[in-house]
Design a protein around this motif. Structure first.
Motif, short mmCIF file in Angstrom:
data_model
loop_
_atom_site.label_atom_id
_atom_site.label_comp_id
_atom_site.label_asym_id
_atom_site.label_seq_id
_atom_site.Cartn_x
_atom_site.Cartn_y
_atom_site.Cartn_z
N ALA A 182 75.31 -78.55 -65.80
CA ALA A 182 73.80 -77.89 -64.76
C ALA A 182 72.95 -76.96 -65.34
O ALA A 182 72.22 -77.20 -64.32
N THR A 208 81.04 -76.61 -71.38
CA THR A 208 80.72 -78.51 -71.00
C THR A 208 79.78 -78.46 -69.52
O THR A 208 78.94 -79.00 -69.66
N PHE A 209 80.19 -78.47 -68.59
CA PHE A 209 79.87 -78.08 -67.38
C PHE A 209 78.52 -77.04 -66.89
O PHE A 209 77.62 -77.32 -66.52
N THR A 210 78.93 -76.13 -67.46
CA THR A 210 77.91 -75.16 -68.00
C THR A 210 76.60 -75.91 -68.06
O THR A 210 75.12 -75.66 -68.18
N SER A 228 80.15 -72.35 -62.90
CA SER A 228 79.22 -73.30 -64.41
C SER A 228 77.70 -73.22 -64.21
O SER A 228 77.35 -73.67 -64.81
N LYS A 255 85.80 -76.93 -71.04
CA LYS A 255 85.87 -77.76 -69.69
C LYS A 255 84.51 -76.91 -69.31
O LYS A 255 83.40 -76.70 -68.18
#
Length: 269
Positions: free
Chosen positions: A132, A127-129, A99, A124
């Motif tokens: 971040a 979204t995490f990227t 991410s 997922k």
């Protein structure tokens, strides 16, 4: 001062929301133009490195030496510079590699066979990227805002360089979300929102740093900004530019960025 404040906020918003440009580009192409990417990333690195070492670091040193004297001023300048590097490196350390916005990906890297809407792992990942990038861009917002507040012409140069490197980050958010959901609006919205951390960083700088913005505070912030920008250039932009390099395009972009920055400093600053 009011005009400078509006310009500083405007530039920070422009730089942050460039992630949305990356999102839009990703929807209209199935292949990344690697030659263009290599040149522009090299160009952005050239702008950041040149302005950091030739202008920002020097301004920080002058402000701190004037306020504290030669010895303490020089030590605090160097400390602020490496402190900025440590800050951005620490942020990177706690972001998973997949991410991490410094782990640049092309459109092709994130496309997978099969129909859209059948890949929850991609959702997922996107979204995490986005999260971040939001964390990573927060100090960049402070950097752009304080630079523009002190020197509008310098702030414009920094905002443009940051905007360029935010475009691939927008791709890194929108593509996996789009392939996971098949929803362009959702992918664009998440990519767009991830860039809002930069103007939020500017707002935090305005609310909490402005009351204390004397020569010493300004010098420390500028030294840290120089460190942050050099770290981003060496850790993210140049390796990515070299990854997609053809016929030394990245180094030509780097030199071009330095030349444009040098010319703008001579003419406008």
């Amino acid at each position: 001062m009011t005009e400078n404040l509006l310009l500083a906020f405007g530039l920070t918003l422009f730089a942050g929301l460039a992630t949305g440009i990356g999102s839009i580009l990703a929807f209209f192409t199935s292949h990344t133009n690697t030659k263009f990417l290599s040149v522009t990333l090299g160009f952005s690195a050239g702008v950041m490195i040149y302005v950091s070492m030739v202008e920002i670091f020097v301004k920080a040193k002058i402000a701190l030496v004037d306020a504290l004297g030669i010895g303490p001023g020089n030590w605090l300048t160097v400390g602020g510079f490496f402190g900025g590097m440590l800050l951005i490196a620490s942020i990177d350390k706690f972001i998973p590699k997949q991410s991490n916005p410094h782990e640049l990906k092309t459109v092709e890297d994130m496309q997978v066979p099969g129909s859209k809407g059948t890949h929850p792992d991609l959702l997922k990942m996107g979204t995490f990227t986005a999260l971040a990038i939001g964390i990573h861009n927060f100090p960049e917002g402070i950097a752009t805002f304080t630079s523009a507040l002190q020197d509008p012409a310098l702030g414009i140069a920094i905002a443009v360089a940051i905007a360029i490197h935010n475009i691939p980050e927008g791709i890194a958010v929108s593509v996996p979300v789009y392939f996971a959901t098949g929803d362009k609006k959702r992918a664009f919205k998440l990519s767009f929102l991830s860039g809002l951390s930069e103007p939020i960083g500017a707002l935090v700088a305005y609310l909490f740093l402005m009351p204390f913005l004397n020569d010493i505070m300004f010098g420390v912030i500028f030294a840290a900004v120089a460190g942050i920008m050099v770290f981003i250039s060496l850790d993210e932009l140049l390796p990515a530019a070299k990854r997609y390099d053809e016929a030394h395009l990245s180094i030509y972009g780097l030199i071009g960025g330095m030349a444009v920055m040098a010319l703008s400093l001579l003419l406008f600053i």
